[in-house]
Design a protein around this motif. Structure first.
Motif, PDB file in Angstrom:
ATOM      1  N   LEU A  63      -1.919   2.667 -70.159  1.00  0.00           N
ATOM      2  CA  LEU A  63      -1.639   1.403 -69.685  1.00  0.00           C
ATOM      3  C   LEU A  63      -1.468   1.224 -68.194  1.00  0.00           C
ATOM      4  O   LEU A  63      -1.822   0.276 -67.545  1.00  0.00           O
ATOM      5  CB  LEU A  63       0.169   0.919 -70.438  1.00  0.00           C
ATOM      6  N   LEU A  64      -0.886   2.440 -67.845  1.00  0.00           N
ATOM      7  CA  LEU A  64      -1.096   2.338 -66.115  1.00  0.00           C
ATOM      8  C   LEU A  64      -2.377   2.213 -65.396  1.00  0.00           C
ATOM      9  O   LEU A  64      -2.609   1.267 -64.565  1.00  0.00           O
ATOM     10  CB  LEU A  64      -0.133   3.905 -65.704  1.00  0.00           C
ATOM     11  N   GLU A  65      -3.340   2.834 -66.054  1.00  0.00           N
ATOM     12  CA  GLU A  65      -4.757   2.659 -65.559  1.00  0.00           C
ATOM     13  C   GLU A  65      -5.154   1.415 -65.901  1.00  0.00           C
ATOM     14  O   GLU A  65      -5.751   0.689 -64.903  1.00  0.00           O
ATOM     15  CB  GLU A  65      -5.787   3.466 -66.398  1.00  0.00           C
ATOM     16  N   GLN A  66      -4.877   0.577 -66.938  1.00  0.00           N
ATOM     17  CA  GLN A  66      -5.248  -0.507 -67.097  1.00  0.00           C
ATOM     18  C   GLN A  66      -4.563  -1.795 -66.186  1.00  0.00           C
ATOM     19  O   GLN A  66      -5.367  -2.632 -65.823  1.00  0.00           O
ATOM     20  CB  GLN A  66      -4.658  -1.052 -68.732  1.00  0.00           C
ATOM     21  N   HIS A  67      -3.257  -1.358 -65.917  1.00  0.00           N
ATOM     22  CA  HIS A  67      -2.637  -2.505 -65.348  1.00  0.00           C
ATOM     23  C   HIS A  67      -2.217  -1.913 -63.623  1.00  0.00           C
ATOM     24  O   HIS A  67      -1.582  -2.545 -63.004  1.00  0.00           O
ATOM     25  CB  HIS A  67      -1.223  -2.635 -65.773  1.00  0.00           C
TER      26      HIS A  67
END
Ligand code: ADP
Ligand code: MG
Length: 726
Positions: A63-67
């Motif tokens: 999720l961190l990579e996505q956002h």
């Protein structure tokens, strides 16, 4: 948002954070410079993250990579609002000088660039998450060569970003091109995943369903505050962090008039500012008090997730050094800055907590939440197995040069690894081991009255034992042997790894059909010897420990060498993180051993050279003037003894540099250790001799001379000057 410690806090009051009344006004800015909690939520939502996601984005790497760009946007806005315009990846290289404590790596970069219409703010997700640094000058124990030196920093989402002055600090790992760990943090993060997996599995067998388990720690930090002027008249303190000579002051800690007494006014002002700086960063530095030695202090935060706490502790050390300077003092974090009075430790309080709010070391919670009535006994049995099987690693977890002067000096636990459980818990486990029918253990408290005019009090039924290196304290273990200057990443990597290993062994047996209670009984039977409730300072304990076959490793050098022992390498290689990476590979482990030995040699060399300078530039001239004034030199310390002390130190240094060991070989005659490892260890062993024998003899001569030199002829500050602010 930085996850709260999933395990519900277990302070008697149950409060998340208690600040004294004098700080109430300060609570408004509490945590404003830390990107977590409500502060982070506000900026993340503003930047466009959906509600709820702000909690998950730092917990799930995908999720961190996505956002990442949204998060970076939020961080940038927060930075601008708080006067920051610079960012740095912030890492913990392996090589540590141990002189200035809390050593970290950082390279600062602007978050803006000049554009046609003034400055343009740029801070991309990519930049936040990953950086390249070569940092090739750090010791790396053979993991890198300067021609293959690429290294990377990658964000550690478990520890929140923070702002100091104009800079946003992003806690990161520091890894080589090959993926090997060049830092303190990476193995810790891997070991946390390993212990989580095994603990969840074990809890499953004991009738409690959790998704994750994390180590929670609270670090009690001891240190000295000495007058800065006197500090600058001590090259040894300035360069090495500890005094290599110095006659004892006529007054020390005999009167116990320092311990917990009213802090000196100057020191209190300093401690208050340290706390305030910490509060802004969201570091819950809850406790402050005077310690046993004159000018010695302690502070402790409210406990939390190990990675964040370690990062906070490094900041506490750095902030203390900076604030002390502003108050005309110097903060000393070395384990033993002064001979003859207590040194400093960093008690590493440690427990394991689940996402469901269960503390695995809290008997009451375990019996309430696990359906298996023996659950607590099983967990404790696994802990006991871990400690006994890896006693040598427990000692290695506290192996820093300064601890050689502290452990076993009857002011801190001995270098023998054991655990204190207290009578009630020991009796409970004993009955359980024998298969007797026992009620679930409850860390009972008893009501005691003391005097008719004061209220009665509920006090724990268990006493405390301050002589044990690793006592159990009701709902946590307290690793008391840890040294004050340490970066405790390795300490906690070891705690997580040995626990994960014991849990894994239990799990394997349970999977084969054994009952958890039977597995636990067998483990207790085998590893009972590690429990010692008696006096760890007692004269008979080393003998008794030897007959029990327990580890006693007084030398830091020997303790460090145990890290590369095949049994211990096998442990770290067998435990895997969520992606299947071992906590440490053989080469990562060996590189650490080399770095730690090299570091020991560097520390001692610095101390030895400083001592030579101090003798030649201070003690000798003072002695000559004293003799000229008609005062006789002490019989055991004539001027010639000073000169021969210098010669002895120099020749030992030379021998140390030339050390070329005979390789340790196995049965087939093959070398067991790399040449680099053998050399580093051989040098470290000679360094230890130089430090504890040659330099101590030289010190005796210097101290005897100091005793007779008239005050106006003595050019170094004395223990009196350094140890009494009031
Ligand atoms: P002392 O050991 O001097 O009695 P405290 O009881 O104040 O000191 O605790 C010392 C440290 O232990 C504090 O940082 C505290 O937050 C931490 N601590 C308390 N409970 C736990 C726990 N369950 N797990 C980890 N650390 C804890
Ligand atoms: Mg304590």
């Amino acid at each position: 948002i930085h996850p709260e410690p999933p395990c519900a806090p277990t302070t008697p009051s149950g409060d998340r954070l208690q600040l004294g009344p004098s700080f109430l006004h300060f609570t408004e800015s509490y945590g404003k410079n830390c990107f977590s909690g409500a502060v982070a939520k506000k900026y993340l939502l503003e930047a466009g993250l959906s509600d709820g996601m702000e909690l998950k984005v730092f917990q799930e790497t995908a999720l961190l990579e996505q956002h990442k760009d949204t998060v970076a946007k939020a961080v940038m806005k927060w930075a601008i609002d708080n006067g920051a315009s610079i960012y740095t990846h912030w890492f913990q290289p392996l090589s540590s000088e141990l002189v200035r404590s809390g050593l970290t790596g950082q390279v600062h970069n602007a978050m803006f660039r000049p554009g046609p219409n003034g400055v343009e703010w740029v801070f991309k997700g990519e930049t936040m998450i990953q950086g390249e640094t070569d940092g090739s000058s750090y010791n790396n124990g053979g993991l890198r060569r300067t021609h293959t030196a690429a290294a990377y920093t990658v964000i550690d989402p478990s520890s929140p970003m923070f702002i100091r002055d104009d800079t946003v600090y992003i806690p990161t790992v520091f890894v080589a091109f090959t993926g090997e760990a060049l830092d303190e943090k990476t193995p810790l993060l891997r070991s946390m995943q390993a212990v989580s997996r095994e603990a969840v599995k074990l809890l499953g067998s004991l009738g409690h369903k959790a998704t994750s388990v994390v180590p929670n720690i609270g670090l009690e930090q001891e240190f000295f505050l000495v007058p800065r002027e006197a500090y600058f008249k001590r090259p040894d303190l300035q360069l090495c962090g500890r005094t290599v000579m110095g006659k004892s002051a006529p007054r020390g800690q005999e009167m116990c008039d320092h311990y917990m007494s009213q802090p000196n006014e100057k020191a209190l002002a300093c401690m208050r500012e340290i706390q305030h700086e910490c509060f802004k960063l969201g570091i819950p530095l809850q406790t402050r008090h005077r310690e046993v030695a004159p000018n010695q202090y302690e502070c402790a935060p409210f406990f939390g997730l190990a990675t964040g706490q370690i990062d906070n502790n490094l900041l506490v050390m750095t902030i203390s050094e900076e604030v002390a300077a502003r108050h005309g003092m110097a903060a000393l974090f070395a384990e033993k800055p002064f001979k003859g009075i207590n040194g400093s430790g960093k008690h590493n309080n440690w427990s394991l907590g689940t996402d469901t709010g269960l503390n695995l070391l809290n008997a009451k919670q375990v019996s309430e939440k696990c359906t298996d009535a023996d659950a607590f006994a099983v967990i404790m049995a696994a802990m006991i197995q871990a400690l006994d099987t890896y006693g040598d690693l427990m000692r290695a977890a506290t192996a820093v040069p300064g601890n050689d002067f502290r452990l076993g000096a009857c002011e801190a636990p001995p270098a023998i690894v054991s655990t204190y459980l207290g009578k009630a818990l020991t009796d409970f486990l004993d009955s359980f081991k024998k298969g007797e029918k026992v009620e679930p253990y409850k860390a009972a408290s008893v009501e005691r009255t003391f005097c008719g005019s004061v209220p009665s009090a509920q006090i724990p039924s268990e006493d405390r034992n301050r002589t044990s290196p690793f006592p159990y304290g009701g709902h946590r273990f307290e690793f008391r042997a840890v040294g004050s200057s340490q970066n405790v990443s390795m300490t906690n990597t070891i705690l997580c790894s040995i626990t994960a290993h014991a849990f894994a062994e239990f799990n394997a047996k349970i999977e084969k059909g054994e009952k958890p209670a039977d597995v636990a009984r067998a483990a207790l039977e085998k590893h009972w010897r590690i429990i010692f409730n008696g006096n760890g300072y007692g004269e008979d304990w080393p003998k008794e420990a030897e007959s029990r076959g327990l580890w006693n490793l007084p030398s830091c050098v020997d303790a460090v060498a145990r890290l590369a022992d095949p049994k211990n390498v096998a442990l770290f290689e067998s435990l895997k993180d969520a992606t299947g990476k071992p906590v440490m590979t053989k080469s990562e482990m060996e590189s650490r051993v080399i770095v730690l030995h090299e570091q020991y040699v560097n520390v001692v060399e610095m101390e030895a050279l400083t001592m030579i300078d101090m003798i030649q530039q201070h003690v000798l001239p003072s002695a000559l003037l004293t003799e000229k004034a008609g005062i006789e030199m002490p019989a055991k310390a004539p001027i010639s003894a000073l000169k021969s002390s210098v010669a002895d130190i120099k020749s030992k240094l030379e021998a140390m540099h030339k050390a070329a060991p005979a390789p340790a070989t196995d049965k087939e005659g093959a070398a067991k250790e790399s040449v680099e490892m053998q050399v580093a260890k051989a040098k470290a062993m000679l360094a230890r001799e130089l430090r504890l024998e040659t330099m101590e003899r030289a010190r005796d001569v210097c101290d005897a001379i100091e005793a007779i030199v008239p005050a106006n002829l003595w050019t170094l500050s004395t223990y009196n000057d350094l140890l009494f602010l009031d």
